[in-house]
Design a protein around this motif. Structure first.
Motif, PDB file in Angstrom:
ATOM      1  N   ASN A  75       0.812  -1.219   0.000  1.00  0.00           N
ATOM      2  CA  ASN A  75       0.000   0.000   0.000  1.00  0.00           C
ATOM      3  C   ASN A  75       0.848   1.273   0.000  1.00  0.00           C
ATOM      4  O   ASN A  75       0.553   2.234  -0.729  1.00  0.00           O
ATOM      5  N   ASP A  76       1.931   1.287   0.791  1.00  0.00           N
ATOM      6  CA  ASP A  76       2.752   2.501   0.874  1.00  0.00           C
ATOM      7  C   ASP A  76       3.494   2.750  -0.441  1.00  0.00           C
ATOM      8  O   ASP A  76       3.650   3.893  -0.882  1.00  0.00           O
ATOM      9  N   PHE A  77       3.948   1.673  -1.073  1.00  0.00           N
ATOM     10  CA  PHE A  77       4.657   1.805  -2.351  1.00  0.00           C
ATOM     11  C   PHE A  77       3.722   2.338  -3.437  1.00  0.00           C
ATOM     12  O   PHE A  77       4.084   3.237  -4.211  1.00  0.00           O
ATOM     13  N   LEU A  78       2.492   1.797  -3.495  1.00  0.00           N
ATOM     14  CA  LEU A  78       1.527   2.279  -4.477  1.00  0.00           C
ATOM     15  C   LEU A  78       1.172   3.740  -4.221  1.00  0.00           C
ATOM     16  O   LEU A  78       0.996   4.527  -5.166  1.00  0.00           O
ATOM     17  N   THR A  79       1.087   4.106  -2.952  1.00  0.00           N
ATOM     18  CA  THR A  79       0.787   5.503  -2.603  1.00  0.00           C
ATOM     19  C   THR A  79       1.924   6.418  -3.027  1.00  0.00           C
ATOM     20  O   THR A  79       1.692   7.490  -3.610  1.00  0.00           O
ATOM     21  N   LEU A  80       3.152   5.998  -2.759  1.00  0.00           N
ATOM     22  CA  LEU A  80       4.302   6.827  -3.134  1.00  0.00           C
ATOM     23  C   LEU A  80       4.396   6.964  -4.653  1.00  0.00           C
ATOM     24  O   LEU A  80       4.692   8.057  -5.162  1.00  0.00           O
ATOM     25  N   ARG A  81       4.162   5.898  -5.385  1.00  0.00           N
ATOM     26  CA  ARG A  81       4.181   5.994  -6.847  1.00  0.00           C
ATOM     27  C   ARG A  81       3.160   7.021  -7.342  1.00  0.00           C
ATOM     28  O   ARG A  81       3.430   7.802  -8.265  1.00  0.00           O
ATOM     29  N   ARG A  82       1.991   7.039  -6.712  1.00  0.00           N
ATOM     30  CA  ARG A  82       0.969   8.008  -7.115  1.00  0.00           C
ATOM     31  C   ARG A  82       1.423   9.426  -6.793  1.00  0.00           C
ATOM     32  O   ARG A  82       1.257  10.342  -7.618  1.00  0.00           O
ATOM     33  N   LEU A  83       1.998   9.630  -5.614  1.00  0.00           N
ATOM     34  CA  LEU A  83       2.468  10.966  -5.235  1.00  0.00           C
ATOM     35  C   LEU A  83       3.535  11.470  -6.204  1.00  0.00           C
ATOM     36  O   LEU A  83       3.538  12.643  -6.594  1.00  0.00           O
ATOM     37  N   ILE A  84       4.439  10.578  -6.590  1.00  0.00           N
ATOM     38  CA  ILE A  84       5.493  10.965  -7.533  1.00  0.00           C
ATOM     39  C   ILE A  84       4.890  11.297  -8.891  1.00  0.00           C
ATOM     40  O   ILE A  84       5.249  12.291  -9.538  1.00  0.00           O
ATOM     41  N   ALA A  85       3.946  10.471  -9.344  1.00  0.00           N
ATOM     42  CA  ALA A  85       3.311  10.704 -10.635  1.00  0.00           C
ATOM     43  C   ALA A  85       2.557  12.026 -10.661  1.00  0.00           C
ATOM     44  O   ALA A  85       2.484  12.705 -11.700  1.00  0.00           O
ATOM     45  N   GLU A  86       1.989  12.407  -9.514  1.00  0.00           N
ATOM     46  CA  GLU A  86       1.243  13.667  -9.414  1.00  0.00           C
ATOM     47  C   GLU A  86       2.143  14.863  -9.112  1.00  0.00           C
ATOM     48  O   GLU A  86       1.643  15.985  -8.971  1.00  0.00           O
ATOM     49  N   ASP A  87       3.451  14.622  -8.977  1.00  0.00           N
ATOM     50  CA  ASP A  87       4.419  15.679  -8.656  1.00  0.00           C
ATOM     51  C   ASP A  87       4.101  16.349  -7.324  1.00  0.00           C
ATOM     52  O   ASP A  87       4.373  17.536  -7.127  1.00  0.00           O
ATOM     53  N   ALA A  88       3.545  15.574  -6.388  1.00  0.00           N
ATOM     54  CA  ALA A  88       3.179  16.145  -5.090  1.00  0.00           C
ATOM     55  C   ALA A  88       4.396  16.455  -4.225  1.00  0.00           C
ATOM     56  O   ALA A  88       4.320  17.292  -3.317  1.00  0.00           O
ATOM     57  N   LEU A  89       5.521  15.788  -4.507  1.00  0.00           N
ATOM     58  CA  LEU A  89       6.728  15.977  -3.701  1.00  0.00           C
ATOM     59  C   LEU A  89       7.768  16.826  -4.412  1.00  0.00           C
ATOM     60  O   LEU A  89       8.776  17.198  -3.801  1.00  0.00           O
ATOM     61  N   GLY A  90       7.565  17.125  -5.691  1.00  0.00           N
ATOM     62  CA  GLY A  90       8.592  17.803  -6.480  1.00  0.00           C
ATOM     63  C   GLY A  90       9.680  16.825  -6.878  1.00  0.00           C
ATOM     64  O   GLY A  90       9.438  15.623  -7.034  1.00  0.00           O
ATOM     65  N   ASP A  91      10.889  17.323  -7.032  1.00  0.00           N
ATOM     66  CA  ASP A  91      12.022  16.443  -7.326  1.00  0.00           C
ATOM     67  C   ASP A  91      12.408  15.691  -6.054  1.00  0.00           C
ATOM     68  O   ASP A  91      12.734  16.308  -5.037  1.00  0.00           O
ATOM     69  N   VAL A  92      12.359  14.368  -6.114  1.00  0.00           N
ATOM     70  CA  VAL A  92      12.743  13.588  -4.935  1.00  0.00           C
ATOM     71  C   VAL A  92      14.254  13.635  -4.783  1.00  0.00           C
ATOM     72  O   VAL A  92      15.002  13.363  -5.723  1.00  0.00           O
ATOM     73  N   TRP A  93      14.690  13.988  -3.589  1.00  0.00           N
ATOM     74  CA  TRP A  93      16.123  14.072  -3.290  1.00  0.00           C
ATOM     75  C   TRP A  93      16.613  12.841  -2.517  1.00  0.00           C
ATOM     76  O   TRP A  93      17.689  12.321  -2.786  1.00  0.00           O
ATOM     77  N   ARG A  94      15.815  12.423  -1.542  1.00  0.00           N
ATOM     78  CA  ARG A  94      16.248  11.308  -0.700  1.00  0.00           C
ATOM     79  C   ARG A  94      15.065  10.390  -0.418  1.00  0.00           C
ATOM     80  O   ARG A  94      13.970  10.843  -0.102  1.00  0.00           O
ATOM     81  N   PHE A  95      15.341   9.089  -0.536  1.00  0.00           N
ATOM     82  CA  PHE A  95      14.345   8.051  -0.276  1.00  0.00           C
ATOM     83  C   PHE A  95      14.856   7.176   0.855  1.00  0.00           C
ATOM     84  O   PHE A  95      15.887   6.517   0.722  1.00  0.00           O
ATOM     85  N   GLU A  96      14.153   7.180   1.979  1.00  0.00           N
ATOM     86  CA  GLU A  96      14.498   6.312   3.105  1.00  0.00           C
ATOM     87  C   GLU A  96      13.432   5.224   3.218  1.00  0.00           C
ATOM     88  O   GLU A  96      12.228   5.516   3.235  1.00  0.00           O
ATOM     89  N   SER A  97      13.884   3.988   3.286  1.00  0.00           N
ATOM     90  CA  SER A  97      12.982   2.842   3.341  1.00  0.00           C
ATOM     91  C   SER A  97      13.483   1.883   4.406  1.00  0.00           C
ATOM     92  O   SER A  97      14.673   1.584   4.461  1.00  0.00           O
ATOM     93  N   ARG A  98      12.554   1.398   5.236  1.00  0.00           N
ATOM     94  CA  ARG A  98      12.934   0.515   6.336  1.00  0.00           C
ATOM     95  C   ARG A  98      12.036  -0.718   6.402  1.00  0.00           C
ATOM     96  O   ARG A  98      10.820  -0.599   6.362  1.00  0.00           O
TER      97      ARG A  98
END
Length: 359
Positions: A137-160
């Protein structure tokens, strides 16, 4: 590609009925239109009984030999056995003319993965890798946010992927024998690296620390991987069995805003509890939704609540069925898995030699 009459579900042979086979593959196969779980391979009588109790129409056999003796009666082989068996069993299935799904990691090395991919292409057969976390669910949500340019240019991705398991459980997953392909680097690391590459493209540099923290442990149980992507994004990936306090599942920082999400996708827990895909599958309680914002911590109310897209593990096997029955795309190509193995091999070398590895 199959001799199965039109409209008849494809017959699936599943090798292995441990965690991967019984919790993930068997229920998802059984829930997929166009697929039928035909045979389960497991040498343990108690697991054979479990399989028959859960799927009364399934056949059980003790060895892969018994399965391959009936190769002409099957349409797909799924390999969910220990990691060291993935390559020989996948090769045997392809040579028998059968499409294959292999649990991650598909192989111990990128070279072996590419050899399998080449064999599948030569035979005109599907070879797909079960990277189910692409449907978290979180991965699908992040893909949507990136596609919608909600975050701008992603600089850092932290995953745990962090757990608190201070006592080793034993078994091949925690074995220090290199032949077993155990340890967190190749287990949970296969997921976080795959997700990073899907989101942000090829890796150019890799740095890693792979530690053995627990007394009596043989394989890495606290591992960190840093990836520099060709597009400039930096991924920091953490996998641990020794995290007494769990960090956010995702913390993604961009030029416009960041996204922070805690908690694991609920699908694995649901499958472990015996629940099966249906209405409401993959939905998450609103209390666990992440937040998007800038300039303030989400803990103190910064930003806004971001609804989580429902997770969708059933989409993987639906895509496999579509590929086999209608010529649809392979949901996870083995060459993509090989690219992730390039990173994992570089991480192992980096951790061993304390160097940054350039790919």
């Amino acid at each position: 590609m199959t001799g199965t009459p039109p409209g008849t579900p494809l017959r699936v042979g599943l090798v292995g009925y441990g965690l991967a086979g019984s919790v993930f593959h068997a229920p998802l196969i059984a829930a997929t239109e166009g697929l039928a779980l035909d045979t389960v391979v497991t040498s343990r009588p108690e697991r054979q009984r479990q399989a028959r109790d859960e799927f009364p129409d399934v056949r059980t056999v003790a060895t892969p030999d018994e399965l391959f003796d009936r190769a002409t009666e099957l349409d797909l082989i799924v390999i969910a056995s220990p990691n060291k068996t993935h390559v020989p069993l996948a090769k045997r299935a392809l040579e028998a003319g059968l499409p294959v799904v292999v649990d991650k990691p598909v192989a111990g090395t990128a070279a072996e993965a590419r050899e399998l991919a080449a064999l599948a292409e030569e035979r005109g057969l599907l070879l797909s890798v079960f990277q189910n976390r692409r449907w978290d669910n979180d991965f699908l949500t992040l893909r949507r946010l990136i596609a919608e340019d909600a975050l701008g240019d992603v600089w850092r991705f932290e995953s745990r992927f962090e757990r608190w398991r201070p006592q080793p459980k034993g078994g091949w997953r925690e074995s220090g024998d290199p032949a077993e392909i155990g340890g967190l680097l190749y287990d949970l690391g296969s997921h976080v690296v795959d997700q990073a590459l899907v989101l942000f493209g090829p890796a150019t540099q890799v740095y890693a620390e792979a530690l053995v923290r627990r007394a009596g442990a043989e394989a890495d149980d606290d591992t960190f991987i840093a990836i520099t992507h060709a597009g400039g994004v930096r991924s920091h990936l953490y996998v641990s069995s020794t995290a007494a306090q769990l960090g956010p599942r995702f913390r993604v920082l961009g030029s416009k805003a960041g996204y922070v999400k805690h908690g694991l996708d609920p699908q694995e827990a649901a499958l472990r509890e015996g629940k099966r895909p249906g209405p409401g599958w993959g939905e998450e309680d609103e209390s666990l939704w992440g937040r998007v914002g800038s300039g303030e911590s989400p803990v103190t109310g910064g930003g806004h609540v971001q609804e989580t897209v429902p997770g969708d593990y059933p989409a993987y096997y639906a895509a496999v069925a579509e590929a086999l029955l209608k010529g649809g795309p392979n949901p996870v190509d083995a060459r993509e898995a090989a690219a992730a193995l390039d990173v994992l091999e570089a991480a192992r070398r980096s951790a061993r030699d304390a160097v940054v590895v350039t790919l």
